[in-house]
Write an enzyme that holds these catalytic residues in place. Sequence first.
Site, PDB file in Angstrom:
ATOM      1  N   ARG A  38      -4.340  -4.747 -15.341  1.00 24.91           N
ATOM      2  CA  ARG A  38      -5.321  -3.747 -15.748  1.00 24.91           C
ATOM      3  C   ARG A  38      -5.761  -4.008 -17.186  1.00 24.91           C
ATOM      4  NH1 ARG A  38      -2.684   1.945 -13.586  1.00 24.91           N
ATOM      5  NH2 ARG A  38      -2.130   1.232 -11.499  1.00 24.91           N
ATOM      6  N   ASP A  70     -10.895  -4.643 -14.137  1.00 22.34           N
ATOM      7  CA  ASP A  70     -10.978  -3.205 -13.915  1.00 22.34           C
ATOM      8  C   ASP A  70     -11.147  -2.949 -12.424  1.00 22.34           C
ATOM      9  OD1 ASP A  70     -11.373  -0.521 -13.898  1.00 22.34           O
ATOM     10  OD2 ASP A  70     -13.071  -0.516 -15.295  1.00 22.34           O
ATOM     11  N   LEU A  71     -10.056  -2.568 -11.782  1.00 28.11           N
ATOM     12  CA  LEU A  71     -10.096  -2.343 -10.336  1.00 28.11           C
ATOM     13  C   LEU A  71     -10.724  -1.000  -9.972  1.00 28.11           C
ATOM     14  CD1 LEU A  71      -6.620  -3.795  -9.271  1.00 28.11           C
ATOM     15  CD2 LEU A  71      -8.852  -4.923  -9.347  1.00 28.11           C
ATOM     16  N   TYR A  94       1.635  -1.846  -4.171  1.00 29.68           N
ATOM     17  CA  TYR A  94       1.308  -0.432  -4.295  1.00 29.68           C
ATOM     18  C   TYR A  94       1.892   0.386  -3.152  1.00 29.68           C
ATOM     19  CZ  TYR A  94      -2.321  -2.080  -7.558  1.00 29.68           C
ATOM     20  OH  TYR A  94      -2.991  -2.661  -8.601  1.00 29.68           O
ATOM     21  N   ARG A  95       1.903   1.705  -3.325  1.00 23.79           N
ATOM     22  CA  ARG A  95       2.295   2.565  -2.210  1.00 23.79           C
ATOM     23  C   ARG A  95       1.250   2.439  -1.093  1.00 23.79           C
ATOM     24  NH1 ARG A  95       4.469   8.320  -4.704  1.00 23.79           N
ATOM     25  NH2 ARG A  95       4.777   7.576  -6.848  1.00 23.79           N
ATOM     26  N   GLY A 135      10.197   5.449  -5.698  1.00 25.88           N
ATOM     27  CA  GLY A 135      11.589   5.017  -5.745  1.00 25.88           C
ATOM     28  C   GLY A 135      11.746   3.772  -6.584  1.00 25.88           C
ATOM     29  N   HIS A 136      12.996   3.393  -6.806  1.00 27.52           N
ATOM     30  CA  HIS A 136      13.327   2.159  -7.512  1.00 27.52           C
ATOM     31  C   HIS A 136      14.469   1.484  -6.759  1.00 27.52           C
ATOM     32  CE1 HIS A 136      10.676   2.286 -10.930  1.00 27.52           C
ATOM     33  NE2 HIS A 136      10.975   3.562 -11.151  1.00 27.52           N
ATOM     34  N   ASP A 137      14.878   0.332  -7.281  1.00 25.61           N
ATOM     35  CA  ASP A 137      15.915  -0.478  -6.641  1.00 25.61           C
ATOM     36  C   ASP A 137      17.089   0.374  -6.159  1.00 25.61           C
ATOM     37  OD1 ASP A 137      18.600  -2.010  -6.888  1.00 25.61           O
ATOM     38  OD2 ASP A 137      17.147  -3.649  -6.861  1.00 25.61           O
ATOM     39  N   ILE A 138      17.604   1.229  -7.031  1.00 21.34           N
ATOM     40  CA  ILE A 138      18.796   2.005  -6.697  1.00 21.34           C
ATOM     41  C   ILE A 138      18.559   2.892  -5.474  1.00 21.34           C
ATOM     42  CG2 ILE A 138      18.223   3.932  -8.254  1.00 21.34           C
ATOM     43  CD1 ILE A 138      21.215   4.112  -8.906  1.00 21.34           C
ATOM     44  N   ASP A 166      15.317  -5.221  -5.763  1.00 21.48           N
ATOM     45  CA  ASP A 166      14.105  -5.832  -6.298  1.00 21.48           C
ATOM     46  C   ASP A 166      14.032  -7.325  -6.018  1.00 21.48           C
ATOM     47  OD1 ASP A 166      13.093  -3.495  -7.315  1.00 21.48           O
ATOM     48  OD2 ASP A 166      13.603  -3.906  -9.397  1.00 21.48           O
TER      49      ASP A 166
END
Length: 381
Positions: A38, A70-71, A94-95, A135-138, A166
């Site tokens: 970005r 710029d998306l 992305y989600r 969420g993340h790795d954990i 990850d």
Amino acid sequence: MSGPLDGVRVVVLAGMGPVPFVSMLLADMGAEVLSIVRPAHRAARTLSLSDGLRAELDVVNRHVDSVAVDLKSSYGIEQVLRLVEAAEVFVEGYRPGVAERLGLGPQAVLARNPATVYTRLTGYGQTGPLARQAGHDINYVAQSGALHAMSRPGEAPRPPINLLGDYAGGGALAAFGIVSALLQARTSGSGQVIDAAMVDGVAVLTAKLQGLRAAGLYSDEPGTNWIDSGAPFYDTYRCADGRYVAVGALEPDFYREFVSRLGVDADDWPEQDDRENWPLLRELVATAIATRTRDDWAAIYADTDACVSAVLTFEEAAAHPHNLVRDVYVYVDGVQHPAPAPRLSRTPGRSPSAPPTGRLAIADLVRQWSADSASARRKYA
């Protein structure tokens, strides 16, 4: 040749965690990887592990060029799609639904280039009740069931940094999927969409454990099994200098060698597979190892089959004779880099180099990629 993926072009929508890791893996093997970032005025206002990290120190971005686009603008989206026309792989993290809203979902990308390997790298995947949840790795390792196994009796689970979700279950398996789909696309001429979920990837890593569980050879009670620190002969122990050794003496012959070099007759201690006496055996091992320093034990167990290793820091690992011979780590401008892996005999991966610090110009890239693509089509027409 600069690697087995020489000539493969990859467009990546910049992200966190597994996205830059899969980019590095592909770039290490020779792919031309371009990360779409970005512009500064549209940078995300979120906390990142890379905050404050200078570009030249961000090892995971080695061999990866970047361009600011710029998306949120139709011009930016069109420029990315023109790059896609000359690429073979597209990666987004992305989600679900975000890439579609931008105009860069699978339908739009495959319409421009039907042979594209479109990779969606997320935590929970594209479907299911949790698909859109943050969420993340954990969180992903917890969802897979693997985090539960990473603890000792009565203690909290300990996440293995972010290496499991990850990188192993996410980026590494996504890279495997990409190369698999590339092989198929070059045969069929058709691309496809890869749904690479970290929950799925970590679950795959537990395959052996699932068989052991079914056979009654692995308990869901963490810290009670042979390879989860439950066995006293598969664990780490503190030495006289406060450092640690790792013991992996599973096989009976290896175990007897391990005990013998502790200065003990194995027949004087509880039997190796006597689980009721494992707590006592652990105390005996800990007491014995606490009498010498880590390096003393490393010397005692050198060139044996006892499966005892010094627990090394990253700096010590880079200086270890074995790792030096194999260049497991190399230094680039004073920064420690892991060497590309695995090692290929005829078309090895690229030698590590400092990550690029500047941004390329999108218009120049589009012209160059389009010209190269047209030239290639004429060559093979």
